[in-house]
Design a protein around this motif. Structure first.
Motif, PDB file in Angstrom:
ATOM      1  N   THR A 278       0.837  -1.205   0.000  1.00  0.00           N
ATOM      2  CA  THR A 278       0.000   0.000   0.000  1.00  0.00           C
ATOM      3  C   THR A 278       0.874   1.258   0.000  1.00  0.00           C
ATOM      4  OG1 THR A 278      -1.583   1.354   1.228  1.00  0.00           O
ATOM      5  CG2 THR A 278      -0.259  -0.156   2.533  1.00  0.00           C
ATOM      6  N   LEU A 279       0.352   2.274  -0.668  1.00  0.00           N
ATOM      7  CA  LEU A 279       1.028   3.577  -0.602  1.00  0.00           C
ATOM      8  C   LEU A 279       0.945   4.084   0.839  1.00  0.00           C
ATOM      9  CD1 LEU A 279      -1.575   5.675  -0.474  1.00  0.00           C
ATOM     10  CD2 LEU A 279      -1.519   5.385  -2.929  1.00  0.00           C
ATOM     11  N   ILE A 280       1.840   4.974   1.182  1.00  0.00           N
ATOM     12  CA  ILE A 280       1.838   5.603   2.504  1.00  0.00           C
ATOM     13  C   ILE A 280       0.693   6.616   2.536  1.00  0.00           C
ATOM     14  CG2 ILE A 280       3.178   7.053   4.091  1.00  0.00           C
ATOM     15  CD1 ILE A 280       4.262   4.153   3.646  1.00  0.00           C
ATOM     16  N   ARG A 281      -0.147   6.542   3.561  1.00  0.00           N
ATOM     17  CA  ARG A 281      -1.249   7.500   3.663  1.00  0.00           C
ATOM     18  C   ARG A 281      -0.750   8.842   4.179  1.00  0.00           C
ATOM     19  NH1 ARG A 281      -6.896   4.458   5.064  1.00  0.00           N
ATOM     20  NH2 ARG A 281      -6.526   2.839   3.538  1.00  0.00           N
ATOM     21  N   GLU A 282      -1.064   9.887   3.459  1.00  0.00           N
ATOM     22  CA  GLU A 282      -0.598  11.225   3.874  1.00  0.00           C
ATOM     23  C   GLU A 282      -1.268  11.663   5.184  1.00  0.00           C
ATOM     24  OE1 GLU A 282       1.906  12.636   2.620  1.00  0.00           O
ATOM     25  OE2 GLU A 282       2.117  11.746   0.629  1.00  0.00           O
ATOM     26  N   ASN A 298       1.964  -3.162   5.504  1.00  0.00           N
ATOM     27  CA  ASN A 298       3.056  -3.466   4.569  1.00  0.00           C
ATOM     28  C   ASN A 298       4.009  -4.539   5.100  1.00  0.00           C
ATOM     29  OD1 ASN A 298       2.233  -2.014   2.387  1.00  0.00           O
ATOM     30  ND2 ASN A 298       3.383  -0.156   2.918  1.00  0.00           N
ATOM     31  N   GLU A 299       4.188  -4.562   6.406  1.00  0.00           N
ATOM     32  CA  GLU A 299       4.999  -5.635   6.996  1.00  0.00           C
ATOM     33  C   GLU A 299       4.285  -6.981   6.853  1.00  0.00           C
ATOM     34  OE1 GLU A 299       7.271  -2.877  10.373  1.00  0.00           O
ATOM     35  OE2 GLU A 299       5.565  -4.156  10.950  1.00  0.00           O
ATOM     36  N   ALA A 300       2.966  -6.957   7.069  1.00  0.00           N
ATOM     37  CA  ALA A 300       2.196  -8.210   6.984  1.00  0.00           C
ATOM     38  C   ALA A 300       2.251  -8.803   5.581  1.00  0.00           C
ATOM     39  CB  ALA A 300       0.746  -7.960   7.414  1.00  0.00           C
TER      40      ALA A 300
END
Lengths: 365, 365
Positions: A278-282, A298-300
């Motif tokens: 997933t993109l990083i949520r702003e 993202n780790e999962a």
């Protein structure tokens, strides 16, 4: 009395040129149902014409998923015409306007016309309610035009008719896209928050490659349920891209991702499967809880990919988050969904990976 | 009776920790009127708090111009707080939702917080009707934060209160922007179709330079009327930018542009005046009439600049259209207004000129 009748007929005759050659000529349009033309962007044939998936056939999917598949995200109508004006009449539902979408993107239309071998933006249809009517493009020549009309991203299209001048022709086009690359994903894939339907990222990928990137984006609901995996596995695809990680919880990712991949793999032994972080949520710039959540997602997924690779699953690719939206934090509409600037940056990151894995060449936009 | 009272008091005391430290602590917010904080982005003091211009003072301007100046485009509230959560309650008018804007951009709020000397996106307020309430950002630390809250681009803000936890402070901030560079323009300047209020291009210029770029964008009505020229000339500005050419007809440009410039020049003998050609409308890709119209607008303003220069008007600069929105035709929302991708490309073209003329240094975004 005879004279009166004659005078009245003369009066009518004098009016005639104005009604026929003046106003009437300008307003004389034929409307053709989109169902008589060619629909592209569907994963599989069947089901309601403007639905992405035959939800009656895949009745076991969660209700919200079935509802979202009735939205026409990623679908487009192909046609050719020599009409100098293209109009449209269309009907959607009475769902409320979303805060993070334009009306054009949510409930509107977006027309492209081919020029010098490339799809070029021509005009939009802006919705005015449940039923709308508008001119998509005006004042063109009468040469033949190959058209691609993108449908609403976040609504169910009930009806669509395309208006062309009565002295011109309109015909179903040929599918301009080859192969089938299925993307399963979140609201971001469905198109939030592109500014208009053709700016959904799957559609941008299709136009710039000539390949058919299929939009299976499910607002908030790309959660990798088993019943959805079964449906996706039924698609005769040349590649699968899983860009759904924004939606499931870290626990759901741990519980479902490997099974989702293996469901696809069981029916498609050699087809490339590409999983994207997933993109990083702003929103997480300052909200520490959101930031942590995204990191855990993202780790999962990274962990699950590692397990799948250890289990010798071949042709499995993993694209890691790499400042997909840039580094200035200006690429989102609401801290969650990319704006068109964010999408552009995201595609600049996606394309080199997709190009290498899928042997696809993208136009430099 | 005495015992009963004592027991009741004990009961109340036992409840206390739950109400104070439990649920109540979470929901206990103080709301501060934005009028007690600092408003930035106004051209001149005076008039209604959330209006851009004192329309009573400049009563001779066209009614539609006066109405548009009640929209809070480009205005922002500065404050500092140590609250870990920032909420807002706000009221706008009952005007309908625009087809080419998100609700957040048209009627919503957009919060930035300073980090390492730069303004960084923190969160938005998405409107739910005339009156809205929402959390802009949650789960922060209790360190002091310098905040900049952008107001709706296309509506009149009637009321705004900012919510902070009851155990925190909120204070008016200091104006973070120096000098005053007035931009007079069209809907594009007012913010159509940025995805959220802070993405209006004047605000992006301010954040990336530290200079105060004032938004006098007037949707469809930057037509250079004499009464508007008189108002703009009253502003104590360090520079004037005229980015209004999308709005007047070629004839209106010929009739009004030189007078508009000379009205400013008469009150500001040495102040830089920068005139910008209109961007190419993507609607004109296929609509030959639109394409021709835009060409005529740009020819008309070029001619007027030539005349002004021949008349020895000094410190007059002219920025020519140079693929402001890029070359892939994807930079607009509706064929007229840039999306955030188009705005980003436009600023990449504007900035080198502005930097050189105004001796302003922009951050690399």
């Amino acid at each position: 009395m005879k004279n009166l009748t004659r005078n009245f007929c003369l009066y009518l005759f004098l009016l005639l040129p104005f009604s026929i050659f003046g106003q009437q000529q300008k307003s004389d349009f034929n409307y053709t149902s989109a169902k008589e033309l060619l629909l592209v962007g569907k994963a599989m044939p069947g089901g309601e014409y403007f639905h992405r998936v035959d939800t009656a056939k895949y009745n076991q999917m969660p209700p919200v998923v079935k509802r979202l598949f009735t939205n026409s995200a990623g679908l487009a109508i192909c046609f050719t015409t020599n009409s100098p004006v293209i109009k449209a009449k269309w009907t959607v539902t009475n769902s409320g306007r979303m805060g993070n979408m334009t009306g054009i993107a949510q409930k509107g239309l977006d027309l492209y016309i081919k020029r010098d071998g490339k799809w070029q933006f021509a005009g939009v249809g802006s919705p005015s309610g449940v039923s709308s009517e508008g001119t998509l493009v005006d004042n063109m020549g009468t040469e033949e035009k190959e058209c691609l009309l993108y449908l609403p991203l976040y609504d169910e299209l009930k009806n669509l008719e395309i208006g062309t001048t009565s002295d011109s022709y309109i015909r179903a086009g040929q599918n301009p896209f080859k192969n089938k690359i299925v993307i399963y994903g979140s609201s971001i894939l469905q198109g939030a928050s592109a500014s208009r339907p053709g700016m959904a990222y799957s559609s941008r990928l299709s136009r710039s490659s000539g390949y058919n990137f299929i939009n299976l984006g499910l607002s908030g609901n790309g959660k990798m349920e088993k019943e959805v995996a079964d449906m996706v596995a039924d698609i005769d695809a040349d590649a699968f891209i899983l860009d759904c990680i924004p939606n499931p919880s870290p626990t759901e990712i741990t519980e479902r991702a490997a099974e989702f991949v293996m469901t696809l793999r069981s029916k498609h032994p050699d087809t490339p499967i590409i999983v994207i972080q997933t993109l990083i949520r702003e929103k997480g710039n300052f909200d520490r809880k959101v930031k942590k959540w995204v990191k855990q997602q993202n780790e999962a997924i990274a962990k699950q990919i590692e397990i799948l690779r250890k289990n010798n699953v071949k042709n499995l690719y993993f694209i890691k988050e790499d400042h997909f939206l840039g580094t200035d934090h200006e690429g989102s509409t609401d801290g969650v969904h990319p704006n068109d600037l964010g999408f552009d940056r995201m595609l600049q990151k996606y394309k080199p990976h997709l190009s290498k894995i899928l042997k696809v060449k993208f136009d430099k936009e």
